[in-house]
Design a protein around this motif. Structure first.
Motif, PDB file in Angstrom:
ATOM      1  N   SER A  83      -4.659   4.272  -3.564  1.00 13.44           N
ATOM      2  CA  SER A  83      -4.586   3.789  -4.824  1.00 13.44           C
ATOM      3  C   SER A  83      -5.899   3.234  -5.418  1.00 13.44           C
ATOM      4  O   SER A  83      -6.905   2.983  -4.839  1.00 13.44           O
ATOM      5  CB  SER A  83      -3.723   2.261  -4.453  1.00 13.44           C
ATOM      6  OG  SER A  83      -3.971   1.675  -3.169  1.00 13.44           O
ATOM      7  N   SER A  84      -6.011   2.822  -6.871  1.00 10.48           N
ATOM      8  CA  SER A  84      -6.929   2.653  -7.478  1.00 10.48           C
ATOM      9  C   SER A  84      -7.254   1.175  -7.466  1.00 10.48           C
ATOM     10  O   SER A  84      -6.518   0.506  -6.669  1.00 10.48           O
ATOM     11  CB  SER A  84      -6.502   2.888  -9.053  1.00 10.48           C
ATOM     12  OG  SER A  84      -5.728   1.693  -9.506  1.00 10.48           O
ATOM     13  N   ARG A  85      -8.388   0.835  -7.901  1.00 10.38           N
ATOM     14  CA  ARG A  85      -8.929  -0.370  -8.015  1.00 10.38           C
ATOM     15  C   ARG A  85      -8.198  -1.256  -8.589  1.00 10.38           C
ATOM     16  O   ARG A  85      -8.044  -2.582  -7.961  1.00 10.38           O
ATOM     17  CB  ARG A  85     -10.424  -0.358  -8.498  1.00 10.38           C
ATOM     18  CG  ARG A  85     -11.637  -1.280  -7.937  1.00 10.38           C
ATOM     19  CD  ARG A  85     -12.803  -0.974  -8.913  1.00 10.38           C
ATOM     20  NE  ARG A  85     -13.415  -2.306  -9.061  1.00 10.38           N
ATOM     21  CZ  ARG A  85     -13.995  -2.775  -7.732  1.00 10.38           C
ATOM     22  NH1 ARG A  85     -14.213  -2.191  -6.858  1.00 10.38           N
ATOM     23  NH2 ARG A  85     -14.727  -3.962  -7.973  1.00 10.38           N
ATOM     24  N   MET A  86      -7.584  -1.030  -9.530  1.00 10.70           N
ATOM     25  CA  MET A  86      -6.518  -1.887 -10.393  1.00 10.70           C
ATOM     26  C   MET A  86      -5.677  -2.373  -9.539  1.00 10.70           C
ATOM     27  O   MET A  86      -5.267  -3.595  -9.316  1.00 10.70           O
ATOM     28  CB  MET A  86      -6.465  -1.453 -11.678  1.00 10.70           C
ATOM     29  CG  MET A  86      -7.335  -1.374 -12.925  1.00 10.70           C
ATOM     30  SD  MET A  86      -7.452  -3.158 -13.192  1.00 10.70           S
ATOM     31  CE  MET A  86      -5.995  -3.665 -13.790  1.00 10.70           C
ATOM     32  N   SER A  87      -5.024  -1.438  -8.894  1.00 11.10           N
ATOM     33  CA  SER A  87      -3.740  -1.617  -8.294  1.00 11.10           C
ATOM     34  C   SER A  87      -4.079  -2.570  -6.946  1.00 11.10           C
ATOM     35  O   SER A  87      -3.290  -3.237  -6.520  1.00 11.10           O
ATOM     36  CB  SER A  87      -2.959  -0.546  -7.851  1.00 11.10           C
ATOM     37  OG  SER A  87      -3.606   0.352  -7.091  1.00 11.10           O
ATOM     38  N   ARG A  88      -5.227  -2.413  -6.358  1.00 11.33           N
ATOM     39  CA  ARG A  88      -5.697  -3.190  -5.055  1.00 11.33           C
ATOM     40  C   ARG A  88      -5.662  -4.514  -5.711  1.00 11.33           C
ATOM     41  O   ARG A  88      -5.165  -5.234  -4.860  1.00 11.33           O
ATOM     42  CB  ARG A  88      -6.679  -2.552  -4.544  1.00 11.33           C
ATOM     43  CG  ARG A  88      -6.550  -1.204  -3.687  1.00 11.33           C
ATOM     44  CD  ARG A  88      -7.756  -1.168  -2.794  1.00 11.33           C
ATOM     45  NE  ARG A  88      -8.986  -0.919  -3.059  1.00 11.33           N
ATOM     46  CZ  ARG A  88      -9.650   0.192  -3.674  1.00 11.33           C
ATOM     47  NH1 ARG A  88      -8.885   1.019  -3.894  1.00 11.33           N
ATOM     48  NH2 ARG A  88     -10.820  -0.042  -4.106  1.00 11.33           N
ATOM     49  N   ARG A 128      -8.041   6.548   0.414  1.00 16.68           N
ATOM     50  CA  ARG A 128      -7.913   5.633  -0.500  1.00 16.68           C
ATOM     51  C   ARG A 128      -6.994   6.163  -1.413  1.00 16.68           C
ATOM     52  O   ARG A 128      -7.149   7.267  -2.334  1.00 16.68           O
ATOM     53  CB  ARG A 128      -9.272   5.546  -1.296  1.00 16.68           C
ATOM     54  CG  ARG A 128     -10.107   4.351  -0.707  1.00 16.68           C
ATOM     55  CD  ARG A 128      -9.930   3.147  -1.427  1.00 16.68           C
ATOM     56  NE  ARG A 128      -9.874   1.861  -0.285  1.00 16.68           N
ATOM     57  CZ  ARG A 128     -11.038   1.352  -0.200  1.00 16.68           C
ATOM     58  NH1 ARG A 128     -12.231   1.875  -0.563  1.00 16.68           N
ATOM     59  NH2 ARG A 128     -10.865   0.187   0.798  1.00 16.68           N
ATOM     60  N   ARG A 185       0.815  -1.275   0.088  1.00 20.03           N
ATOM     61  CA  ARG A 185       0.042  -0.144  -0.008  1.00 20.03           C
ATOM     62  C   ARG A 185       0.780   1.272   0.036  1.00 20.03           C
ATOM     63  O   ARG A 185       1.955   1.257   0.330  1.00 20.03           O
ATOM     64  CB  ARG A 185      -1.041   0.001   1.278  1.00 20.03           C
ATOM     65  CG  ARG A 185      -1.597  -1.375   1.337  1.00 20.03           C
ATOM     66  CD  ARG A 185      -3.226  -1.151   0.623  1.00 20.03           C
ATOM     67  NE  ARG A 185      -3.225  -0.670  -0.842  1.00 20.03           N
ATOM     68  CZ  ARG A 185      -2.832  -1.413  -1.929  1.00 20.03           C
ATOM     69  NH1 ARG A 185      -2.277  -2.739  -1.460  1.00 20.03           N
ATOM     70  NH2 ARG A 185      -2.911  -1.098  -2.892  1.00 20.03           N
TER      71      ARG A 185
END
Lengths: 141, 115, 770
Positions: free
Chosen positions: C676-681, C674, B22
C-alpha cells in the motif's frame, strides 16, 4: 528424515511421557487447583506436537492409536453424556453427581460427572489441535 | 493499574486495526491475533483487577473468607482463548489454501469468485 | 370440525404424492372425494344460514395468550365456500385428465389442494390476521401454479408478475387491516362488522380505505392492476379456471363485499369503487374483444366481470347487493365451465388460437353442447342463470339515482361486447368448417367433461328455477353484503320492462359486433397508446429500474474490498460512539485519583505495546510472528500477575501452539511486500489510533461502574458447598456453566473439521495466475 535434529529427537523422546503424565495430573487436579480439561488438553497437544516435529507425522499417528477426528467425536460424546445421568435422577441436565469411594491406602477418591465432562473437554482439545496440526504438517509435504 | 491496561488495550486495538486494514493476508492474520488478545484483555481489565488472590478456595474452608478475583470473566476468557485458537487455525489454513490456489498474497487480487 | 375442514386440504396435499404413487391415473377421482365431502358438509349449513343465522365457530389456538382461530359462516362466506369446494371437486378430477402423463402431476395436486384449503381459510376466517395469512397463502400458491411449467421462462416471468402485484397489494392490505383492528379494539370480523360508524367517522377512514382497496384491487385485477391476470394464463388451464376465474381473483371482491357494511356507504366508497369498477369492466371487455387466444379472451372477460362486481359493491343498496352475489354465482358457473371447455379444446387440438379453430362440434359433440349452454349464460340469454343475473344488474344500475344513468350506459355498452365475446368463444371453434389443427381432435375424456357439464347444467337449472338459489343462499349472501336482511326474489320473467328492452338491444348489437369481429379487431389492434404507456409497461419499467438500482448499490456497497467494509464499520462506530461519549460525559471519563501501579507491571504493559507496534511494522514474517508471541506471553504474564493462573497457563500454551501453527502454515508464503501507498498507510494508522483511542476512552469511562450486582459472589460461595470444587474457574466451566462449555468445544471441533476438510479435500491449484 535426516534433517530432524538429534537433540530434538532425544528431548522429545523424554518429554512426551513426562508431559503426558503432567497433563493427566493437571486434568485430575483441575477441580481444586489451576488446571482442568482445557489446560491439560493443550499440554498433551504440545507434547505430541514436539514429538511430531522431531519424528514426523506417521509415528505420531501410530502412537495416538485413535485418529484425532475420532478423539474429537469421543470427547464430544463423553461431554454430552456426562449431563445425562442427572436427568434420570430427576435433576436438570448437567446437574453434577458425585460418587465418593474410600479405597484402602489410596484414600478418598471422588468420581463425578463434572470429571467425565472435563475428560471430554480434554479429548476434544487434544483431538482438535492434533487434527489441525497433522493436517497442516501432511499438507505441506 | 486499570487505566494503564486500558491504554495497553487501546494500543493493541490500534495495532490490530492497522494490520487488518493491510492488503497482505498474512498481516491480516496477525491483526486478528492482536484483536483477540485485545478483546480478552479488555474483558479482564473492565471486570476489575485483583492482585494475589486467585479464585481458589483454600483447603479446609467451605467458602472464601477474603476477597478474591472474579472467577466469571476468567472462565469466559479461558474458553475464548481456546476458541480463538480454533478460529485462527481455520483462518490460517484458509489463507494457506487461498495462497496455493490464487498464488497471490495481495487481497486486492482476491476480489473475484471465479478461481 | 371447521378447523379440520379448512386444514384437511393441506393434510391431503401433503399426502397426495404418495397417493399418486399408489393410485396412478385414478388419483384425481380419489382426491376429489375431499372437496366433495366438504361441499356436502358446507351444504348442511345452507338451511340455517338461509334462515338468517350466522355461525361463529371458535377454536382455542394459544389459549394462554388468548389467541383463537375463529371462523364465520354467514351467507357470503358460505356462498364462497360452496363455490370453492364445488369447483374444486371438478378441477381436481379435470386436472388429472388434462395433465395426464405430465411429469409433475403430483405437484399439481399438492398445489391445487393447498390452494383450496387456503382459499377456504380466507373466506371463512373471522379474524383479520388469519384472513390475511390465508390471503397471502393464496398468492403464493397462485405463484407456484402459474409457474407450474417452471422450465418455461415466460411462465416464470408471468408468475413473478402476478406475485409481485398481488403481494405488494397484500402488504398495503396488512397495514390497513392492522389499523382497522386497532381502531375496533379487536381483530374479530364479527365485532368489526358491528362497528361501522366507528370507521366511517374516523379520521383515518380514508387511509384505511385506500390501503384495503389496494389489496383488493390488486388481487381482483382491477384497472390499473389488471394486467397480471391475462398473463396468469401461462398456468395450466385447470388452474386458470379455478384460481384466475372462479375463486382466487374474487378474493378482493369478497373482501370489499365483506367490508361493505363497515366501510361502505360513503361518497368515497361509491366514487372509487364505482369508477374503478366501471373502468375495469370496459377495459376488460374491450381487451377481450381484441384478443384471439381463447384463454386470453376468457381472462379479459373475467376482468370485465370483476369490474362489474366491484362497481355493484360500490353502488350500495339492497338491489346492487343482490345483483352482485347473483352475478358472482352465475359468473363462477359459466366461466368455470368455459375455461374447462377451452382447456379441452387446447388439449385435443393443440392450439389456443381462435383463428385456427373451427367445426369442432362434429368431433367433440358433448363439449360443444356444454360450451353452447355456458356461452348462452355468458351472453345473458334466457333461460340461463346469466340472464337472471344480467337483468338484475341492469335493474340495480337503473335504480341508482343520479349517476346511475351513466353507469347503465356503460353496462349496456359492455354487455354488447360480452355477447360478441361469448359468440366468438363458442361459435368460432365449434361451428363453421373443420380446420386443420396441430393435433387430431377427439371427444375429451370423461374426467374433462364431467366438471363443465355439471357447472353448465347448474347454470341452466338455476336459470329455470331461480328461486332455488335465490330464496335461500343468495338472499343470505346479499344480506351479509348489504348489512341488513335482503328480501328480493329472483325470477326469469319480469314482464316487459326497461331491462328486457335493453337486453334485446344488447343482443342485436352483440351479434352485429360478432360478425364485424375480424374487421373491428384489426382496427382496435392498431397502435394503441395503452400498450406502450399502460400499466404493464410501467410495471416493466419499474422492475427494470429496481434491478438496475439493486445492481448499482451492490457494486457500490459490496465492492469486494474488505478494508472498505471495515473502514465503513470502524469510522461509523468511532463517529457514533465517540459523539455519544463526548456529548454525555465531555472529558469526564478521564481517569483521576492515585494510580495504583507497580514498577514491574508497567514494564510488562510497556512491553506489550512495544511488541504490538513491532509486529505491525516488521518487514520479515518471522519477526512479526515472534513479536506476536511476545505480545501473547506478556498478556499471559498480566493474567498471572492479576490472580488468573488458569488464564495464564492457557494463554502460554495456546501462544506456543499458535506460533507453531503460523510457522507451519505460513512458512512457505513470501515475505511481506510493500503493497500500500504511504497515504493509505497514514490513513490506516489514523483509523487504528482513533479506534484504539475510543476503546481506551470507553474503558476509562466504565472503570468502577457496576450497573447490576455481580453473580460471581454466589459462584465463589457455592463452588465448594454445591459443586465440591476449589478451583472456582474450573467449577464454572465444567459444572455451573457446563452447557456453555459444551457449545464451545463444539465450536472447536467444527474448526478442526473445517481445517481437515480444507487440507484434505481440495481442488487442484489453478494454473497461470500470478
Amino acid at each position: 528424515m535426516s534433517s530432524y535434529s538429534l537433540i530434538l529427537r532425544t528431548a522429545a523422546r523424554f518429554l512426551l511421557p513426562l508431559l503426558l503424565m503432567f497433563s493427566v495430573f493437571l486434568l485430575l487436579r483441575g477441580h481444586d487447583l489451576p488446571g482442568g480439561g482445557f489446560i491439560a488438553g493443550l499440554v498433551a497437544s504440545c507434547a505430541f506436537v514436539v514429538y511430531l516435529f522431531a519424528f514426523d507425522v506417521a509415528p505420531v499417528r501410530r502412537m495416538l492409536r485413535l485418529d484425532p477426528r475420532s478423539m474429537v467425536g469421543v470427547g464430544l460424546l463423553l461431554a454430552a453424556l456426562s449431563g445425562v445421568p442427572a436427568v434420570f435422577m430427576g435433576d436438570a441436565f448437567f446437574t453434577g453427581l458425585w460418587l465418593e469411594l474410600e479405597l484402602p491406602r489410596v484414600g478418598e477418591i471422588k468420581l463425578s460427572t463434572p470429571l467425565v465432562f472435563d475428560i471430554g473437554v480434554y479429548l476434544v482439545v487434544l483431538g482438535s489441535v492434533m487434527a489441525i496440526v497433522m493436517a497442516l504438517a501432511e499438507g505441506e509435504e | 493499574m486499570e487505566p494503564v491496561l486500558a491504554l495497553v488495550v487501546g494500543g493493541l486495538y490500534a495495532a490490530a486495526i492497522y494490520m487488518i486494514l493491510r492488503r497482505s493476508i498474512v498481516k491480516l492474520v496477525i491483526g486478528l491475533l492482536l484483536l483477540s488478545n485485545a478483546a480478552n484483555l479488555l474483558i479482564f481489565t473492565v471486570s476489575g483487577l485483583t492482585r494475589e488472590a486467585p479464585p481458589l478456595i483454600s483447603a479446609g474452608l467451605d467458602a472464601p473468607v477474603t476477597p478474591m478475583a472474579d472467577p466469571l470473566p476468567q472462565a469466559l476468557i479461558l474458553t475464548a482463548i481456546v476458541i480463538s485458537f480454533g478460529v485462527l487455525a481455520f483462518a490460517v489454513v484458509l489463507i494457506n489454501r487461498a495462497w496455493h490456489v490464487v498464488q497471490a498474497e495481495d487481497m486486492d487480487q482476491m476480489t473475484g469468485t471465479d478461481t | 370440525m371447521m378447523l379440520t375442514a379448512v386444514l384437511s386440504g393441506f393434510v391431503l396435499a401433503a399426502l397426495a404424492p404418495w397417493l399418486f404413487r399408489g393410485l396412478g391415473a385414478r388419483t384425481g377421482w380419489v382426491l376429489a372425494l375431499l372437496p366433495a365431502a366438504l361441499l356436502a358438509w358446507f351444504a348442511s349449513f345452507v338451511p340455517s344460514v338461509a334462515g338468517g343465522e350466522v355461525h361463529v365457530l371458535q377454536h382455542a389456538w394459544v389459549p394462554s395468550l388468548g389467541l383463537q382461530l375463529s371462523f364465520l359462516v354467514d351467507g357470503l362466506s358460505l356462498l364462497f365456500a360452496l363455490l370453492i369446494s364445488l369447483i374444486g371437486t371438478f378441477i381436481v378430477i379435470y386436472g388429472g385428465g388434462y395433465l395426464a402423463g405430465h411429469r409433475d402431476l403430483p405437484r399439481f395436486y399438492v398445489l391445487i389442494l393447498s390452494f383450496m384449503a387456503s382459499m377456504l381459510g380466507l373466506v371463512l376466517s373471522n379474524n383479520l390476521i388469519t384472513l390475511f395469512v390465508f390471503w397471502e397463502l393464496t398468492s403464493i400458491t397462485s405463484y407456484l401454479l402459474i409457474g407450474f411449467n417452471h422450465e418455461d421462462k415466460e411462465a416464470r416471468r408471468c408468475a413473478l408478475q402476478g406475485l409481485l402485484v398481488t403481494v405488494t397489494g397484500g402488504l398495503a392490505l396488512l397495514v390497513g387491516l392492522v389499523m382497522m383492528g386497532l381502531i375496533a379494539g379487536s381483530f374479530e370480523l364479527s365485532e368489526i362488522l358491528a362497528s361501522g360508524e366507528l370507521f366511517r367517522d374516523h379520521a383515518l377512514y380514508m387511509p384505511i380505505l385506500l390501503l384495503v382497496l389496494a389489496g383488493a384491487f390488486t388481487k381482483s385485477a382491477q384497472v390499473p392492476f389488471h394486467f397480471w391476470l391475462p398473463n396468469a394464463m401461462a398456468a395450466p388451464t385447470p388452474v386458470s379456471a379455478y384460481l384466475h376465474s372462479a375463486t382466487m381473483v374474487k378474493a378482493g371482491v369478497y373482501l370489499m363485499a365483506r367490508l361493505n357494511p363497515t366501510m361502505g356507504g360513503t361518497e368515497a366508497w361509491f366514487l372509487i369503487l364505482g369508477l374503478v369498477g366501471a373502468l375495469t369492466m370496459l377495459t376488460g371487455v374491450w381487451m377481450a374483444y381484441r384478443s384471439t387466444g381463447i384463454k386470453r379472451v376468457l381472462a379479459y372477460s373475467t376482468v370485465m366481470a370483476l369490474g362489474t362486481l366491484t362497481m355493484l359493491i360500490g353502488m350500495g343498496g339492497e338491489k346492487a347487493a343482490m345483483a352482485a352475489v347473483t352475478f358472482l354465482l352465475a359468473h363462477a358457473l359459466y366461466k368455470g365451465a368455459l375455461f374447462m371447455v377451452a382447456g379441452a379444446i387446447d388439449h385435443e387440438t393443440g392450439t389456443k388460437d381462435l383463428e385456427q379453430l373451427g367445426g369442432l362440434r362434429r368431433k367433440m359433440p358433448v363439449t360443444a353442447v356444454v360450451a353452447v349452454v355456458a356461452g348462452l349464460s355468458l351472453a345473458g340469454l334466457p333461460p340461463l342463470f346469466g340472464f337472471v343475473a344480467k337483468e338484475l344488474l341492469l335493474e340495480a344500475v337503473l335504480a341508482r339515482p343520479g349517476p346511475g344513468w351513466i353507469l347503465a350506459g356503460l353496462v349496456v355498452l359492455s354487455s354488447m361486447l360480452v355477447v360478441a365475446v361469448a359468440a366468438i368463444v363458442v361459435l368460432k371453434p365449434f361451428f363453421g368448417a373443420l380446420r386443420e389443427t396441430p393435433r387430431h381432435p377427439h371427444e375429451a375424456p370423461p374426467s374433462m367433461l364431467l366438471g363443465p357439464a355439471i357447472l353448465a347444467s347448474l347454470g341452466l337449472g338455476f336459470g329455470l328455477l331461480p328461486w332455488l338459489a335465490g330464496q335461500g343462499l343468495l338472499a343470505a349472501a346479499a344480506s351479509a353484503v348489504y348489512g341488513h336482511p335482503v328480501n328480493i326474489s329472483l325470477s326469469l320473467w319480469h314482464g316487459v320492462n326497461l331491462p328486457l328492452i335493453l337486453s334485446a338491444l344488447i343482443l342485436i348489437a352483440g351479434i352485429l359486433l360478432y360478425f364485424k369481429w375480424p374487421r373491428l379487431r384489426d382496427w382496435f389492434n392498431g397502435p394503441v397508446a395503452l400498450d406502450q404507456y399502460g400499466p404493464e409497461a410501467l410495471y416493466y419499467r419499474f422492475t427494470g429500474a429496481l434491478s438496475n438500482f439493486a445492481g448499482w448499490q451492490t457494486r457500490v456497497l459490496q465492492n469486494g474490498y474488505m478494508r472498505n467494509y471495515l473502514l465503513t464499520i470502524l469510522l461509523t462506530t468511532v463517529a457514533v460512539v465517540g459523539y455519544t461519549l463526548f456529548s454525555r460525559l465531555g472529558w469526564g471519563w478521564l481517569p483521576s485519583g492515585e494510580l495504583d501501579v507497580r514498577f514491574y507491571e508497567l514494564v510488562v504493559a510497556g512491553g506489550i505495546i512495544v511488541a504490538a507496534v513491532g509486529a505491525a511494522v516488521m518487514r520479515s514474517k518471522l519477526a512479526a510472528v515472534a513479536a506476536m508471541g511476545v505480545v501473547g506471553f506478556a498478556v499471559a504474564l498480566i493474567y498471572v500477575l492479576f490472580s488468573a493462573p488458569d488464564l495464564g497457563i492457557t494463554q502460554v500454551l495456546v501462544e506456543t501452539l499458535t506460533v507453531i501453527l503460523l510457522v507451519l502454515a505460513l512458512f512457505k508464503l513470501p515475505n511481506f511486500s510493500r503493497l500500500s501507498s504511504r497515504m493509505s498507510r497514514l490513513r490506516d494508522v489514523t483509523v487504528g489510533v482513533a479506534f484504539g483511542g475510543l476503546m481506551a476512552a470507553l474503558m476509562f469511562s466504565t472503570l468502577g461502574v457496576q450497573f447490576e450486582p455481580s453473580i460471581s459472589a454466589w459462584f465463589l460461595e457455592s463452588a465448594y458447598t454445591e459443586a465440591q470444587g476449589r478451583n472456582v474457574v474450573n467449577v464454572i466451566l465444567v459444572d455451573f456453566r457446563a452447557l456453555d462449555t459444551l457449545g464451545e468445544i463444539y465450536v472447536l471441533a467444527l474448526a478442526a473439521i473445517g481445517v481437515y476438510a480444507m487440507m484434505k479435500f481440495r481442488s487442484q491449484p489453478a494454473e497461470g495466475r500470478s
